[in-house]
Design an enzyme around this catalytic site. Structure first.
Site, PDB file in Angstrom:
ATOM      1  N   ASP A  98     -26.464  37.521 -26.255  1.00  0.00           N
ATOM      2  CA  ASP A  98     -25.576  38.645 -26.026  1.00  0.00           C
ATOM      3  C   ASP A  98     -25.536  39.509 -27.004  1.00  0.00           C
ATOM      4  OD1 ASP A  98     -23.952  40.422 -24.175  1.00  0.00           O
ATOM      5  OD2 ASP A  98     -23.668  39.040 -22.843  1.00  0.00           O
TER       6      ASP A  98
ATOM      7  N   ASP B  93     -21.394  38.614 -15.570  1.00  0.00           N
ATOM      8  CA  ASP B  93     -22.203  38.883 -16.765  1.00  0.00           C
ATOM      9  C   ASP B  93     -22.030  37.617 -17.602  1.00  0.00           C
ATOM     10  OD1 ASP B  93     -23.703  40.263 -18.705  1.00  0.00           O
ATOM     11  OD2 ASP B  93     -22.406  41.885 -19.111  1.00  0.00           O
ATOM     12  N   ALA B  94     -23.190  37.054 -17.388  1.00  0.00           N
ATOM     13  CA  ALA B  94     -23.400  35.518 -18.009  1.00  0.00           C
ATOM     14  C   ALA B  94     -24.733  35.565 -18.767  1.00  0.00           C
ATOM     15  CB  ALA B  94     -23.382  34.779 -17.132  1.00  0.00           C
ATOM     16  N   LYS B  95     -25.698  36.366 -18.508  1.00  0.00           N
ATOM     17  CA  LYS B  95     -26.855  36.286 -19.304  1.00  0.00           C
ATOM     18  C   LYS B  95     -27.585  34.805 -19.342  1.00  0.00           C
ATOM     19  CE  LYS B  95     -26.123  40.732 -21.267  1.00  0.00           C
ATOM     20  NZ  LYS B  95     -24.446  40.993 -21.282  1.00  0.00           N
ATOM     21  N   ARG B  96     -27.622  34.130 -18.320  1.00  0.00           N
ATOM     22  CA  ARG B  96     -28.265  32.886 -18.270  1.00  0.00           C
ATOM     23  C   ARG B  96     -29.588  32.764 -18.161  1.00  0.00           C
ATOM     24  NH1 ARG B  96     -23.330  31.539 -19.631  1.00  0.00           N
ATOM     25  NH2 ARG B  96     -21.548  30.955 -18.010  1.00  0.00           N
TER      26      ARG B  96
END
Lengths: 279, 279
Positions: A98, B93-96
């Site tokens: 991120d 919002d974790a962008k895994r």
């Protein structure tokens, strides 16, 4: 001790390249506590105790804790690993990626809250998404490079027209990690064991980086080919370390009440296989 | 209601393209509870109440909760958003980004534990790392495409020799998301507001996908250029939706005890700016 110091120490002391992956799935627990997410700590602690002298590292996968509201159990497990095996480094498998200000928060989560010695990261958002982790001196950060899943091809195996020498995307990541991104020698790479030729290619590009290699065991990677492709030793000293992960094959080796003993046997078997492959 | 239904409903009801990002940093809280991580819920709940009728979506950033052992506060906040603004979708919002079996766990975390309507994901590990989220019917999944940070260039802006037409990596991701990966119409893309020409390019490739556009506000993106580049409307109906996120500029608009009122003023100002840009 830095992550790299711990890694060297555990490799020597436990004569091991084996990383024990902790992906606790309550549905696969032994019958007497199958499905009970409140026993994640108990299950993992028993595995840790049974395998502490067989491992170069432990690798808890945070998703398995987060899905079950078990962050408190992960905190206790991290402390327990430190107590039982102070010499074995812990890699928190989180694959974060991120912008800088958010990465700072994730770095606090991994290194301060959980006390991990290293973390896994995605390189997709570029250098400033990696840099905040490097401010935690002595900690390790493994960038996804060539992953062991089928979809690993989709992006990682594309050839880049815009970079000198037209490398594949994963080769470019390896170059960045060995070179300009590796400010303080903290970076490593994640390379799947299902593709030994690609481990060899990554090792050419990144001769000294630690390689975290998942995919041996349940995912079917070849342990011997993995060691030959990835490990570099000169004059009896490891100059290019590898950390070969097995999770499910160890955790669920028996599925019965003897799960910890069975896990130990499977861990020893895999460790010895990896040691023998040094040849 | 599916994520897309909620999005359409909130856009119309609140006449808004503004997503209120919830990145709670206790160090920036008003003096009377500055630094107090136990007040993350209180702070965010006040922001949600003040902005509920101004937003097309809310977007909590999970790192800010995880760094402070505040998962329980995030759970309460998710429930509070549902109660205060049942019509406004919540994007976690974790962008895994991980292999299938792990992705299943992360999907449970996002959609079942937290009850999110959509989640952000990294495409770096390919389709099988995305697919488990699509099994949660009606939920949304936004893939990182062209991000607003400086390092966004490092990989996303490389040209691919091995794909027809030699697209840039982010263009390739947009193509996959509009086409073969979008099994049930659940995918969207994350495209930074700092590069309006690239929003326009993504919109060409992916005419109907919802675009989540961070970078307006503290990150300096131009609201008007963003709307013109990204939004597609035909016969009064939105055919290519955009969700324009602002976090810090709203959350910390005053820094004083009037933080919620100031947040509302800033949210209304940004919302009106975005609406006016429809032209």
């Amino acid at each position: 001790m830095t992550f790299l110091d711990m890694l060297r120490h555990a490799e020597r002391q436990n004569r091991s390249l084996l990383c024990v992956g902790l992906d606790p799935d309550p549905a696969k627990f032994p019958d007497r506590f199958k499905g009970d997410a409140s026993r994640i700590y108990d299950f993992c602690a028993a595995i840790v105790e049974a395998t502490a002298d067989t491992a170069i590292a432990f690798k808890p996968q945070i998703a398995y804790f987060a899905a079950h509201r078990a962050e408190d159990q992960l905190e206790r497990l991290m402390a327990h690993m430190r107590a039982v095996a102070p010499q074995v480094p812990v890699i928190l498998d989180a694959k974060r990626g991120d912008i800088g200000s958010t990465a700072e928060q994730y770095a606090i989560e991994a290194f301060e809250r959980y006390g991990a010695d290293a973390v896994t990261l995605s390189p997709f958002m570029g250098f400033d998404s990696v840099q905040p982790y490097l401010k935690h001196h002595g900690k390790g950060a493994f960038l996804l490079c060539r992953t062991s899943n089928p979809g690993g091809d989709d992006l990682q195996n594309q050839r880049l027209a815009s970079v000198e020498g037209q490398p594949l995307l994963y080769e470019h990541v390896a170059r960045l990690a060995q070179g300009p991104w590796n400010l303080n020698g903290q970076l490593g790479l994640v390379v799947g064991a299902t593709y030994p030729a690609e481990i060899e290619r990554v090792r050419e590009i990144a001769p000294t980086l630690p390689l975290l290699i998942p995919g041996v065991g349940a995912q079917g990677g070849d342990a011997v080919a993995t060691v030959r492709a990835g490990l570099r030793v000169e004059n009896g000293q490891t100059t290019g370390p590898i950390i070969v992960n097995s999770s499910r094959a160890i955790l669920y080796a028996s599925g019965g009440d003897d799960f910890a003993d069975a896990a130990r046997r499977e861990a020893l078997r895999t460790r010895d296989l990896l040691e023998a492959a040094k040849g």
